[in-house]
Design an enzyme around this catalytic site. Sequence first.
Site, PDB file in Angstrom:
ATOM      1  N   GLU A 182     138.569  65.386  37.773  1.00  0.00           N
ATOM      2  CA  GLU A 182     137.459  64.472  38.042  1.00  0.00           C
ATOM      3  C   GLU A 182     136.155  65.261  38.152  1.00  0.00           C
ATOM      4  O   GLU A 182     136.120  66.344  38.727  1.00  0.00           O
ATOM      5  CB  GLU A 182     137.734  63.742  39.357  1.00  0.00           C
ATOM      6  CG  GLU A 182     136.618  62.806  39.809  1.00  0.00           C
ATOM      7  CD  GLU A 182     136.906  62.157  41.155  1.00  0.00           C
ATOM      8  OE1 GLU A 182     136.286  61.130  41.445  1.00  0.00           O
ATOM      9  OE2 GLU A 182     137.754  62.683  41.914  1.00  0.00           O
ATOM     10  N   LYS A 188     135.062  54.599  37.317  1.00  0.00           N
ATOM     11  CA  LYS A 188     135.845  54.520  38.554  1.00  0.00           C
ATOM     12  C   LYS A 188     135.523  53.240  39.330  1.00  0.00           C
ATOM     13  O   LYS A 188     134.367  52.954  39.628  1.00  0.00           O
ATOM     14  CB  LYS A 188     135.539  55.751  39.418  1.00  0.00           C
ATOM     15  CG  LYS A 188     136.433  55.928  40.636  1.00  0.00           C
ATOM     16  CD  LYS A 188     136.078  57.241  41.326  1.00  0.00           C
ATOM     17  CE  LYS A 188     137.012  57.563  42.479  1.00  0.00           C
ATOM     18  NZ  LYS A 188     136.658  58.867  43.096  1.00  0.00           N
ATOM     19  N   CYS A 190     141.244  59.449  40.805  1.00  0.00           N
ATOM     20  CA  CYS A 190     141.357  59.888  42.201  1.00  0.00           C
ATOM     21  C   CYS A 190     141.657  58.761  43.206  1.00  0.00           C
ATOM     22  O   CYS A 190     142.794  58.309  43.309  1.00  0.00           O
ATOM     23  CB  CYS A 190     140.090  60.658  42.579  1.00  0.00           C
ATOM     24  SG  CYS A 190     140.291  61.757  44.009  1.00  0.00           S
TER      25      CYS A 190
END
Length: 266
Positions: free
Chosen positions: A44, A113, A147
């Site tokens: 990430e 995200k 994540c």
Amino acid sequence: KLRVGVLQLDIALGDREKNQRNIEKWMASIPLTPDIPTAIVVPELWDVGYALDRATELADPEGSGAAAFLGGLAKKYGVWFAGGSVLASTGGGFVNRAQVINPRGELAAYYDKVHLIRLMEEEKYFTGGKKECVFPLEGATAGCVICYDLRFSEWLRTYALKGTEVMFISAEWPTPRIDHWKVMLQSRAIENQMYVVACNRCGETEADKFGGASMIIGPWGEVLFEAGEGEEAGFATLDLEKVSKARNFLTVFKDRVPEIYGTHIK
């Protein structure tokens, strides 16, 4: 068959050129098998790390610079990059954007995200994504998340219900909660009967230490590869028939009862 790899790297905060050089170095050193399609995931925010307070200065417009850089490597080595996110600017602000690059060097898909983590002050800088990223990958149905998304089982289940067989996850997951990372990666693989290919960063900043432990996990939860705490590359060859065999043997998806789950759990 599909070969997948994780490129677990340290990230130099705010130094895009150094991070690019590091990926170039690793790509030149890892053994690649041209006869098997290969997809690699990097961490990430691999381009600049969590330098969010410098977003205005550092953000990559639409992630186009990163896509061109990874595209050059994808074309040179004949591989996919399936995830690895960057600090990108859009018309609506900044996003944490994972990119899917095909072996022709083209941007095939991207994912912004969705779940923003307050511990890293993401909600102060990023606009959250609004949709999943499911894409075809050499005969497989693949997806990618980033994540903190891992903590939302309903989000990854959404991918599984859309047919995802291989889930790519890029992360900057800190050492103090690395046990959560390992358990949840296995849980998501088991409950969704899919492969999980997860790349975490390693190294540390002034504020955080990151735990590595990148993993490749099979649809029964078997660990096919697990990295240590330092920079490392790891690969596994996936047998996609194992996904359909798992789903046909233990019919989790057929046995769901969504009409009693509620559509708006608050």
